[in-house]
Design a protein around this motif. Sequence first.
Motif, PDB file in Angstrom:
ATOM      1  N   LEU A 123       0.832  -1.198   0.000  1.00 35.75           N
ATOM      2  CA  LEU A 123       0.000   0.000   0.000  1.00 35.75           C
ATOM      3  C   LEU A 123       0.872   1.256   0.000  1.00 35.75           C
ATOM      4  O   LEU A 123       1.823   1.360   0.763  1.00 35.75           O
ATOM      5  N   LEU A 127      -6.936  -0.711  -6.932  1.00 38.40           N
ATOM      6  CA  LEU A 127      -5.845  -0.168  -6.114  1.00 38.40           C
ATOM      7  C   LEU A 127      -4.675   0.365  -6.932  1.00 38.40           C
ATOM      8  O   LEU A 127      -4.215   1.488  -6.716  1.00 38.40           O
ATOM      9  N   LEU A 185      -3.011   3.721  -5.182  1.00 37.32           N
ATOM     10  CA  LEU A 185      -3.107   3.374  -3.765  1.00 37.32           C
ATOM     11  C   LEU A 185      -2.150   2.257  -3.386  1.00 37.32           C
ATOM     12  O   LEU A 185      -1.811   2.107  -2.218  1.00 37.32           O
ATOM     13  N   ALA A 186      -1.717   1.475  -4.356  1.00 38.89           N
ATOM     14  CA  ALA A 186      -0.848   0.334  -4.068  1.00 38.89           C
ATOM     15  C   ALA A 186      -0.012   0.002  -5.295  1.00 38.89           C
ATOM     16  O   ALA A 186      -0.258   0.495  -6.394  1.00 38.89           O
ATOM     17  N   GLU A 237      -3.055   5.132   2.688  1.00 40.64           N
ATOM     18  CA  GLU A 237      -3.937   4.428   3.614  1.00 40.64           C
ATOM     19  C   GLU A 237      -5.235   4.055   2.911  1.00 40.64           C
ATOM     20  O   GLU A 237      -5.851   4.868   2.224  1.00 40.64           O
ATOM     21  N   VAL A 238      -5.638   2.796   3.059  1.00 42.37           N
ATOM     22  CA  VAL A 238      -6.872   2.293   2.482  1.00 42.37           C
ATOM     23  C   VAL A 238      -7.721   1.761   3.636  1.00 42.37           C
ATOM     24  O   VAL A 238      -7.263   0.924   4.419  1.00 42.37           O
TER      25      VAL A 238
END
Length: 157
Positions: free
Chosen positions: A5, A30, A35-36, A8-9
Amino acid sequence: MKIILHKEVEKLGAPGDVVEVADGYARNFLIPRGLAGPATKGATRHADRLRQAHDKRTRAAVEAAHAVASRLTARPLQVQAKAGEDGRLFGSITIHHLAEEIEKLAGVPIDRRDISAEPIRSIGTHEVSVHLHPEVNATITVEVVPQYPAGSPSVVK
């Protein structure tokens, strides 16, 4: 699929966490949104640095929230309001008014949604809770002082 990641998810993890998710979730949601990223050998070292930076930012935010909380709880917040003879206010002191006064006292912006209190309709002391950080809440004593109209027999000179 193993991913690291970058941001933050919710319900998944913090930056730098290596997590296992469904292939479609990683490929279609993602990774395209940044996000990742895929978990490779070089990326795991980068993930450690991300995690350390995230922890440092979180600690700094908590310390700042504790400092603001100590400033707010150090002394009662005095608010003047027009009141009648019986101690009832003409109108009420709303959360919006409290947010402005708390901002002046704290020196940092406070969102009115972070204050949990009912509108104040009487003179005296009242307890107000302020949510400063997910880990820090402050209970402030608000002292409502009457401000009588000019020429009233209750005015002390």
